[in-house]
Design an enzyme around this catalytic site. Sequence first.
Site, mmCIF file in Angstrom:
data_model
loop_
_atom_site.group_PDB
_atom_site.id
_atom_site.type_symbol
_atom_site.label_atom_id
_atom_site.label_comp_id
_atom_site.label_asym_id
_atom_site.label_seq_id
_atom_site.Cartn_x
_atom_site.Cartn_y
_atom_site.Cartn_z
ATOM 1 N N GLU A 111 0.856 -1.187 0.000
ATOM 2 C CA GLU A 111 0.000 0.000 0.000
ATOM 3 C C GLU A 111 0.891 1.235 0.000
ATOM 4 O OE1 GLU A 111 -3.360 -0.486 3.086
ATOM 5 O OE2 GLU A 111 -1.822 -1.956 3.635
ATOM 6 N N LYS A 113 2.320 4.682 1.342
ATOM 7 C CA LYS A 113 2.481 5.249 2.685
ATOM 8 C C LYS A 113 2.084 6.716 2.616
ATOM 9 C CE LYS A 113 5.754 5.460 6.495
ATOM 10 N NZ LYS A 113 5.614 6.882 6.793
ATOM 11 N N ASP A 115 1.363 10.487 3.665
ATOM 12 C CA ASP A 115 2.102 11.392 4.534
ATOM 13 C C ASP A 115 1.138 12.379 5.181
ATOM 14 O OD1 ASP A 115 4.308 12.321 5.797
ATOM 15 O OD2 ASP A 115 5.046 13.532 4.132
ATOM 16 N N TYR A 222 -6.630 2.435 6.448
ATOM 17 C CA TYR A 222 -5.875 1.298 5.909
ATOM 18 C C TYR A 222 -5.667 0.129 6.867
ATOM 19 C CZ TYR A 222 -2.330 4.149 8.253
ATOM 20 O OH TYR A 222 -1.651 4.913 9.173
ATOM 21 N N LYS A 308 10.971 3.255 2.076
ATOM 22 C CA LYS A 308 10.989 4.709 1.874
ATOM 23 C C LYS A 308 11.515 5.056 0.489
ATOM 24 C CE LYS A 308 9.434 6.324 5.796
ATOM 25 N NZ LYS A 308 9.934 7.516 6.413
ATOM 26 N N CYS A 402 33.216 20.814 27.069
ATOM 27 C CA CYS A 402 31.753 20.938 27.011
ATOM 28 C C CYS A 402 31.370 22.384 26.711
ATOM 29 C CB CYS A 402 31.144 20.497 28.343
ATOM 30 S SG CYS A 402 29.362 20.763 28.429
ATOM 31 N N CYS A 405 29.520 23.734 30.196
ATOM 32 C CA CYS A 405 30.157 23.854 31.523
ATOM 33 C C CYS A 405 31.680 23.825 31.450
ATOM 34 C CB CYS A 405 29.645 22.764 32.451
ATOM 35 S SG CYS A 405 30.156 21.092 31.949
ATOM 36 N N CYS A 420 30.244 14.624 28.103
ATOM 37 C CA CYS A 420 30.631 15.513 29.194
ATOM 38 C C CYS A 420 30.428 14.729 30.477
ATOM 39 C CB CYS A 420 29.771 16.775 29.189
ATOM 40 S SG CYS A 420 29.991 17.752 30.707
ATOM 41 N N CYS A 426 26.342 19.906 34.972
ATOM 42 C CA CYS A 426 26.169 20.466 33.626
ATOM 43 C C CYS A 426 24.678 20.780 33.412
ATOM 44 C CB CYS A 426 26.662 19.452 32.591
ATOM 45 S SG CYS A 426 26.636 20.059 30.893
#
Length: 663
Positions: A111, A113, A115, A222, A308, A402, A405, A420, A426
């Site tokens: 079937e 797909k 969207d 569906y 896809k 990081c 931090c 980190c 942090c």
Amino acid sequence: MNIENKINQLRDELRKHNHNYYVLDKPTISDYEFDMKLKELQELETQHPEYYDATSPTLRVGGAITKNFETVVHDHRMYSLDNSYSKEDLDDWEKRIQKILGNVEVEFICELKYDGASISLTYENGELLRGVTRGDGFQGDNVTNNIKTIKSVPLKLKGDHPQKFDIRGEIILPHEGFAQMNKERVEAGEEPYMNPRNTASGSLKLQDSAEVARRPLDCLLYNLTGSVGIASHFESLEKARSWGFKVPTDARLCKTTDEVMEYVNYWEIHRHDLPYETDGVVVKVNSISQQEELGYTAKAPRWAMAYKFKAEQAATVLNKITYQVGRTGAITPVANLEPVLLAGTTVKRASLHNADQIAKLDIREKDTVFVEKGGEIIPKIVGVDLDKREEDSTVTIYASTCPECDTELVRKEGEAQHYCPNYNGCPPQITGRIQHFISRKAMDIDGLGAETVELLFKEGLIRNYADLYSLEKEQVIPLERMAEKSADNLIKGIEASKQIPFERVLYALGIRFVGETVAKKLAKEYKNINALRAANYEELVEVDEIGGKIAESVVDFFGEEENVALVEELESKGVQMKLSEEALQNQTDKLKGITFVVSGVFEKVSRNELKKLIEDNGGKVASSISSKTNYVVAGANMGPSKKEKAEKLGIAMIDEDQFLTMV
């Protein structure tokens, strides 16, 4: 003819004309004639409210206002689909299917797909009971008032439909209607909508259903869900169509994956001729009994796969590389791009994943890069246009500290990402853990979102997720955009979360590698937080499906004094830190260490109930027969090759009654 009969006759006529126009695309009267009949019915219903009918065609004009959309738990979970992008992916999937089913003949159904925005419609006694958005798959928002305005959704069914059932589909905006909406917006001096999918999804959450009624939304269905006594998926589509649903007619039965690819290749070219957006093909096993035998993984059905279409691609300039810190401390490099239109949305940022990916593609700032939407949703950089690289370009040096931090980053052997290590200091890690804690699949705290968490942390009202349970209404009312009612809802939402079951609390704690499925396994095995906290590495890896990385992570989490203090504080505030009496009631260790394979059709209990009985009694359910299988619970129509394999390996086969005697 009396008034009641006249009203019912008009309703039946209008339902038929509605179906002819919006579902069959074969109108038999003019728009003017339809409008005159509708007007006549509206006048009669106004004069005679005693003949009210919730399924009347007059209700499609909308008018109901929904301030807050009620959260509804799905009777049947709405799963995601695994994705494939090649014939090889499909062939691998078919091999996995055959391994479980035992090399029987399998027929596929393909079937398109669609969207749009996923929806689950529930019908009872032939009438629309409710429409619920997908949400997180376990629960969604009740948008019934808005769904009723979509004219291709039948409010009343015809034919031999079941007494109660769910049907799933997509709410979509056809190209023509979307273009007209944008034309009107531009003429009114407003910004046009970016794409049909997001506009359709946003429409479902509009508070005024009259506004939804003005939008040219459509509904393509569906999938019938639950036990409806139909042998194949293809037959279920035909049945749904006969009951009045708008079921697309482009589904095709295929015997082989070669035939599946013919279907895929045809629609990859011809999808642009369709009146609505599609982003691929969904391939399903046609037999419902085979679907039941294949079952589900933690996230997706084993009997379905989304193929896809090739992603759209665009070229743009990478202006700057920045770094984001996640709740686990993982660092994600982000490409900040010159805005570019891609598959209907403007893309400004894309993930660069990790240092290895940057080095592999030699991605640099000021490069012209090729951007793709993976599965047409998440943007990613797939290459660099080296012909356009500037002469003074320099190699990207990955961040060493990081960005939040300034702590020096670490990268463990065998792992792709940098981290980190400043777990408790942090800020994005702290707020990220709190945001995870309150999320829908975890504590699901109503009235509390990511922005409010950031604000509460910034104002010093919370330092961790346990602090949420010490918040008082007076503390939060002064916050920006926080009125008295919002503050009330937040405090009530926090209080209500104390009833969330232990397995979800365990997931909410944010232990690395402990997702929903692992949290359920650990909760079931250890029953309470103290038993889990006391478990050592060797004990944890003995638990079914708990590997070394998970075991190490659990031990590390409880090895931190601050984490133990947090858990103890949560427990003292009334958060569920053990399985409920109800959950424990049906659980035993009778089948501990025994592995079962369930195959065939059963009479006294369903296949899913059998599997639950096995797990509730400490056993393990495997999807395919191997030397590790102890018993095969064999029902009617068990695959001959499965039976042959069980006999060859000398595995005991028991019937339904023998199994029920065991438990």
